[in-house]
Structures are given as structure tokens and as C-alpha cells.
Write a protein that holds these residues in place. Structure first.
Motif, PDB file in Angstrom:
ATOM      1  N   ILE A 100      78.524  37.377  61.482  1.00 55.73           N
ATOM      2  CA  ILE A 100      77.174  36.932  61.131  1.00 55.73           C
ATOM      3  C   ILE A 100      77.218  35.826  60.086  1.00 55.73           C
ATOM      4  CG2 ILE A 100      74.981  37.649  60.118  1.00 55.73           C
ATOM      5  CD1 ILE A 100      75.318  40.344  61.426  1.00 55.73           C
ATOM      6  N   ASP A 101      78.114  35.948  59.097  1.00 51.12           N
ATOM      7  CA  ASP A 101      78.234  34.887  58.093  1.00 51.12           C
ATOM      8  C   ASP A 101      78.608  33.556  58.738  1.00 51.12           C
ATOM      9  OD1 ASP A 101      77.520  36.475  56.002  1.00 51.12           O
ATOM     10  OD2 ASP A 101      79.517  36.656  55.118  1.00 51.12           O
ATOM     11  N   LEU A 102      79.551  33.571  59.655  1.00 50.94           N
ATOM     12  CA  LEU A 102      79.953  32.339  60.338  1.00 50.94           C
ATOM     13  C   LEU A 102      78.789  31.761  61.139  1.00 50.94           C
ATOM     14  CD1 LEU A 102      83.530  33.320  61.596  1.00 50.94           C
ATOM     15  CD2 LEU A 102      82.960  31.683  59.792  1.00 50.94           C
ATOM     16  N   LEU A 103      77.985  32.638  61.719  1.00 49.28           N
ATOM     17  CA  LEU A 103      76.851  32.181  62.510  1.00 49.28           C
ATOM     18  C   LEU A 103      75.783  31.546  61.611  1.00 49.28           C
ATOM     19  CD1 LEU A 103      76.174  32.170  65.484  1.00 49.28           C
ATOM     20  CD2 LEU A 103      75.021  34.357  65.197  1.00 49.28           C
ATOM     21  N   VAL A 104      75.531  32.156  60.438  1.00 47.93           N
ATOM     22  CA  VAL A 104      74.564  31.588  59.494  1.00 47.93           C
ATOM     23  C   VAL A 104      75.037  30.217  59.011  1.00 47.93           C
ATOM     24  CG1 VAL A 104      73.518  31.854  57.216  1.00 47.93           C
ATOM     25  CG2 VAL A 104      73.659  33.812  58.749  1.00 47.93           C
ATOM     26  N   ASP A 147      69.086  44.251  56.698  1.00 46.02           N
ATOM     27  CA  ASP A 147      69.334  42.900  56.198  1.00 46.02           C
ATOM     28  C   ASP A 147      70.110  42.064  57.207  1.00 46.02           C
ATOM     29  OD1 ASP A 147      71.535  44.586  55.833  1.00 46.02           O
ATOM     30  OD2 ASP A 147      72.308  43.430  54.146  1.00 46.02           O
ATOM     31  N   GLN A 148      71.058  42.692  57.919  1.00 44.57           N
ATOM     32  CA  GLN A 148      71.817  41.955  58.921  1.00 44.57           C
ATOM     33  C   GLN A 148      70.937  41.598  60.122  1.00 44.57           C
ATOM     34  OE1 GLN A 148      74.868  40.973  58.069  1.00 44.57           O
ATOM     35  NE2 GLN A 148      74.594  42.152  56.177  1.00 44.57           N
ATOM     36  N   VAL A 149      70.022  42.492  60.472  1.00 40.03           N
ATOM     37  CA  VAL A 149      69.079  42.198  61.551  1.00 40.03           C
ATOM     38  C   VAL A 149      68.211  41.005  61.170  1.00 40.03           C
ATOM     39  CG1 VAL A 149      67.107  43.075  62.867  1.00 40.03           C
ATOM     40  CG2 VAL A 149      69.045  44.580  62.364  1.00 40.03           C
ATOM     41  N   ALA A 150      67.740  40.966  59.912  1.00 43.37           N
ATOM     42  CA  ALA A 150      66.908  39.861  59.442  1.00 43.37           C
ATOM     43  C   ALA A 150      67.673  38.547  59.471  1.00 43.37           C
ATOM     44  CB  ALA A 150      66.404  40.150  58.025  1.00 43.37           C
ATOM     45  N   MET A 179      70.136  37.738  61.480  1.00 44.04           N
ATOM     46  CA  MET A 179      70.237  37.320  62.874  1.00 44.04           C
ATOM     47  C   MET A 179      68.915  36.733  63.372  1.00 44.04           C
ATOM     48  SD  MET A 179      73.200  37.554  64.088  1.00 44.04           S
ATOM     49  CE  MET A 179      72.644  37.212  65.762  1.00 44.04           C
ATOM     50  N   ARG A 180      67.815  37.266  62.868  1.00 45.44           N
ATOM     51  CA  ARG A 180      66.506  36.746  63.232  1.00 45.44           C
ATOM     52  C   ARG A 180      66.378  35.278  62.829  1.00 45.44           C
ATOM     53  NH1 ARG A 180      61.044  38.614  60.123  1.00 45.44           N
ATOM     54  NH2 ARG A 180      59.494  37.450  61.352  1.00 45.44           N
ATOM     55  N   PHE A 181      66.818  34.946  61.617  1.00 39.78           N
ATOM     56  CA  PHE A 181      66.689  33.566  61.158  1.00 39.78           C
ATOM     57  C   PHE A 181      67.707  32.639  61.822  1.00 39.78           C
ATOM     58  CE2 PHE A 181      63.952  35.485  58.083  1.00 39.78           C
ATOM     59  CZ  PHE A 181      63.036  34.487  57.785  1.00 39.78           C
ATOM     60  N   VAL A 182      68.844  33.169  62.210  1.00 38.64           N
ATOM     61  CA  VAL A 182      69.776  32.366  63.004  1.00 38.64           C
ATOM     62  C   VAL A 182      69.140  32.006  64.340  1.00 38.64           C
ATOM     63  CG1 VAL A 182      71.944  32.454  64.293  1.00 38.64           C
ATOM     64  CG2 VAL A 182      71.888  33.216  61.917  1.00 38.64           C
ATOM     65  N   THR A 183      68.455  32.970  64.941  1.00 37.17           N
ATOM     66  CA  THR A 183      67.768  32.723  66.211  1.00 37.17           C
ATOM     67  C   THR A 183      66.692  31.664  66.048  1.00 37.17           C
ATOM     68  OG1 THR A 183      68.160  35.017  66.867  1.00 37.17           O
ATOM     69  CG2 THR A 183      66.487  33.798  68.099  1.00 37.17           C
ATOM     70  N   TYR A 184      65.951  31.727  64.942  1.00 36.86           N
ATOM     71  CA  TYR A 184      64.935  30.708  64.684  1.00 36.86           C
ATOM     72  C   TYR A 184      65.567  29.327  64.548  1.00 36.86           C
ATOM     73  CZ  TYR A 184      61.593  34.454  63.604  1.00 36.86           C
ATOM     74  OH  TYR A 184      60.774  35.537  63.661  1.00 36.86           O
ATOM     75  N   ALA A 185      66.746  29.275  63.907  1.00 39.34           N
ATOM     76  CA  ALA A 185      67.430  27.987  63.753  1.00 39.34           C
ATOM     77  C   ALA A 185      67.864  27.429  65.095  1.00 39.34           C
ATOM     78  CB  ALA A 185      68.633  28.152  62.826  1.00 39.34           C
ATOM     79  N   ALA A 186      68.285  28.331  65.991  1.00 44.30           N
ATOM     80  CA  ALA A 186      68.717  27.891  67.320  1.00 44.30           C
ATOM     81  C   ALA A 186      67.539  27.504  68.199  1.00 44.30           C
ATOM     82  CB  ALA A 186      69.532  28.999  67.994  1.00 44.30           C
ATOM     83  N   VAL A 187      66.445  28.248  68.080  1.00 47.03           N
ATOM     84  CA  VAL A 187      65.265  27.985  68.911  1.00 47.03           C
ATOM     85  C   VAL A 187      64.043  27.906  67.993  1.00 47.03           C
ATOM     86  CG1 VAL A 187      63.983  28.678  70.967  1.00 47.03           C
ATOM     87  CG2 VAL A 187      66.366  29.390  70.702  1.00 47.03           C
TER      88      VAL A 187
END
Length: 361
Positions: free
Chosen positions: A54-58, A190-193, A195-203
Motif C-alpha cells: 500500500i505504501d508503494l501504491l500511495v 486506515d488502510q482501507v481509507a 486505498m480509497r484515496f489511491v483509487t481517487y488518484a487513479a480515477v
């Protein structure tokens, strides 16, 4: 001694792999085999892997390289690994206690703990997939990385269901599965949240633009951003630490708060920190949160209030964290005559906010 350790390690690798590629076979073995502390090791490895993934994805979502952040990544991974192992132990214990309270003794603590922890095994693949995303950080790879994490989590859920079903009759297995998941979700919120913002960044299209017309009035060009304030507002910037700008009217204040944020933080965690500072000494607190876009940047829109020294205080806060620094536009009104009008004014000012530099400088 070396041969014994080698055989133990070989057994562990075999069982770990079997739990991933042959989950039904592994589940059937739970009732007759003893795994001991192996479950703790699996939970720790899975926690490290999930955190790194998750850190790498953020970081990829912000376009920040992971080089130079190894220490922070490993620290985060260690904390999440311990938290995951402790959570698995607590969830297993509470579930066994609940079952025994109902007069059922079909499963031991060791068996249920093994069932939960070995179900986490697929998470070990997370860092490998997300490392690819950091190398080729595009919208497509970012979305693919988010999908991989979601698929791995889904596989974990399937593994938990299979393992519990192998230990308990259908009805009690279903109840136990729901209990395990319900107890685990808040701990990993917190990890779910994130991932939510990573998704927003992607889409980004998943987030709607701020539904407010930009304020009209005097335009202020500050370091890294521009802002328009309506008539009746004045620049009251003092250069205080953590304040990029301050504006005041007869009824409210607007502060642009700036502080160094960790590159692996998302906007919601930074928003929580800012709001926590604002609410010191406040009672009867209420809060609402949504996510919006300002000038194409995803922002956390917080509305909160309470009472301070017996007076009603109202805030509207817009927080962004596009890079290694976070910015928050904090609007505060004390005893507002019309709270709805105050919130609308805050939105209009925020709609005029234009960020020229992600770093704020």
C-alpha cells in the motif's frame, strides 16, 4: 540442529504455499495438524507485505520515488505487521470465547488463529506487484495496482471462509466468519481509507467537483497558490509557523495551514491532524466529511463544530496532500449568525483556490 532448522523452514514454506495455491486442501488439514507459532510468523509476514504494497501504491499515486524512504517504509511495515498479528489473536480469542459461551467447543484457539493467519498468506505477493507500479507510474498501472490489492484482499476473505468452514458446521461457520470480519475491519480501517484515496488518484472522475461558484473579490497571489476573498476580507498573514496565509473578516477567519506530511500519508490523515489541532478545548463536537475536487485536485471537505468557552464555533476545512506536503484551507466562524451562509462562503473561497505548486513553494 541445522538439519532440524532446515526441515522446519521447508515445512513452513510448504504449508504457506499450500495455503495459497491449494486452499481447500489446506483447510481440510486444519483439524488434524498442529501449526503452533507458524501462524504468528505468517501474520507478521503478511502485515509487512500489505504495508509495503500500500505504501508503494500511495507513493506511485503521488509520483514520489520510494528511494530514500526505505526506513519509513520498514517502520510502517513493522507496526502494521504487529498490529495484524495482535488483531488476529484477539479476533480468534473473542470468537472462541463467544462459541464456548454458547456451549460449543468445536474449535480451539490455536486452530482458529491458524485459520485466520494462514488465510492472510496471499498478501505476501503485494510488494512485488506494487513495485512494478512505482517503476511505471501511469494511470493505468496505478489502477491495476489498486485492483491487485483488492483481489488479494478478496482472496484473503475467501481463505478465511474456507478455513473456518473446515472447522465448524455451516451455521456456526457463517456466524463465526461474520464475527471475524466485523472485528477485523475497524482495525484496518486506515488502510482501507488509504486505498480509497489511491483509487481517487487513479480515477479522479469518481470524485465530483466542489459544487460552489468561486468567490469574487480581491485576488491574492501567495507562495504556491492563489486565492480570492470576497469584499470585507483583509490579508492578516503574520508569518506564524505552519501558516502559509491568514485572512480575516468581521465574522470569520481563513487560514491556509501548511505542514510537512509524510509522502505515504493521504489527504484524510492530514485532514485529521489539522482538525484535531483546531478542536483543542472544544466540547459538543460534531463532524461531517465528504470528498470533492478543487481545481482538479482531490480534497477532503470537513464540516465540524462545537462549543469553546460557551460560544458556538463552526469550521469548514478543505485539505489536499498531492505530494510530500499537505495544505488545508481552514475557515472558522465564531457564533455565526447564519451557519449555512458561513459554510457556503467557505466553499466559495475554496472554489477560488488555485494550487501552483504541489510543494507549496
Amino acid at each position: 540442529m541445522e538439519m532440524h532448522q532446515s526441515s522446519e523452514l521447508a515445512w513452513f514454506r510448504t504449508e504457506l504455499w499450500r495455503s495459497i495455491v491449494r486452499p481447500r486442501e489446506f483447510a481440510r488439514a486444519l483439524a488434524r495438524e498442529h501449526y503452533g507459532l507458524a501462524g504468528v510468523l505468517v501474520a507478521l509476514i503478511a502485515g509487512v507485505a500489505l504495508s509495503l504494497g500500500i505504501d508503494l501504491l500511495v507513493l506511485a499515486s503521488k509520483g514520489i520515488p520510494a528511494t530514500g524512504l526505505v526506513g519509513r517504509l520498514l517502520t510502517d511495515a513493522t507496526f502494521l505487521a504487529v498490529r495484524l498479528a495482535v488483531t488476529a489473536a484477539v479476533v480468534s480469542w473473542l470468537t472462541v470465547v463467544a462459541l464456548r459461551a454458547s456451549g460449543r467447543r468445536w474449535v480451539t484457539l490455536d486452530q482458529l488463529f491458524t485459520a485466520v493467519t494462514f488465510a492472510l498468506a496471499p498478501l505476501v505477493f503485494a510488494p512485488a506487484f506494487e513495485a512494478v507500479v512505482t517503476v511505471a507510474s501511469t494511470t493505468e498501472t496505478l489502477m491495476a495496482g489498486a485492483v491487485v490489492i483488492l483481489l488479494l484482499v478478496a482472496r484473503v476473505v475467501v481463505g478465511v471462509a474456507l478455513n473456518i468452514r473446515a472447522l465448524l458446521p455451516p451455521g456456526h461457520a457463517a456466524i463465526t466468519f461474520v464475527l471475524v470480519v466485523a472485528l477485523a475491519i475497524p482495525v484496518l480501517g486506515d488502510q482501507v481509507a488509504r486505498m480509497r484515496f489511491v483509487t481517487y488518484a487513479a480515477v479522479p472522475a469518481l470524485v465530483s467537483d466542489l459544487a460552489a461558484a468561486p468567490a469574487t473579490g480581491e485576488r491574492y497571489e501567495m507562495i504556491g497558490f492563489d486565492l480570492t476573498l470576497p469584499a470585507g476580507w483583509r490579508n492578516a498573514s503574520t508569518g506564524n509557523a505552519g501558516e502559509a496565509a491568514r485572512f480575516e473578516s468581521s465574522a470569520a477567519t481563513v487560514v491556509i495551514a501548511r505542514a510537512a506530511a509524510s509522502p505515504v500519508d493521504t489527504a484524510d490523515s492530514y485532514a485529521d491532524n489539522i482538525a484535531r489541532q483546531q478542536r483543542l478545548g472544544v466540547t459538543d463536537i460534531w463532524q461531517e466529511r465528504s470528498v470533492t475536487r478543487i481545481d482538479g485536485i482531490v480534497a477532503v471537505d470537513d464540516r465540524y463544530g462545537g462549543r469553546y468557552d460557551g460560544r458556538a464555533v463552526l469550521w469548514r476545512q478543505f485539505t489536499i496532500a498531492p505530494g510530500s506536503q499537505g495544505l488545508a484551507l481552514v475557515y472558522r466562524a465564531v457564533e455565526p449568525a447564519d451557519p449555512d451562509a458561513a459554510l457556503a462562503e467557505a466553499a466559495a473561497i475554496a472554489a477560488s483556490w488555485r494550487i501552483r505548486s504541489a510543494s507549496g513553494g
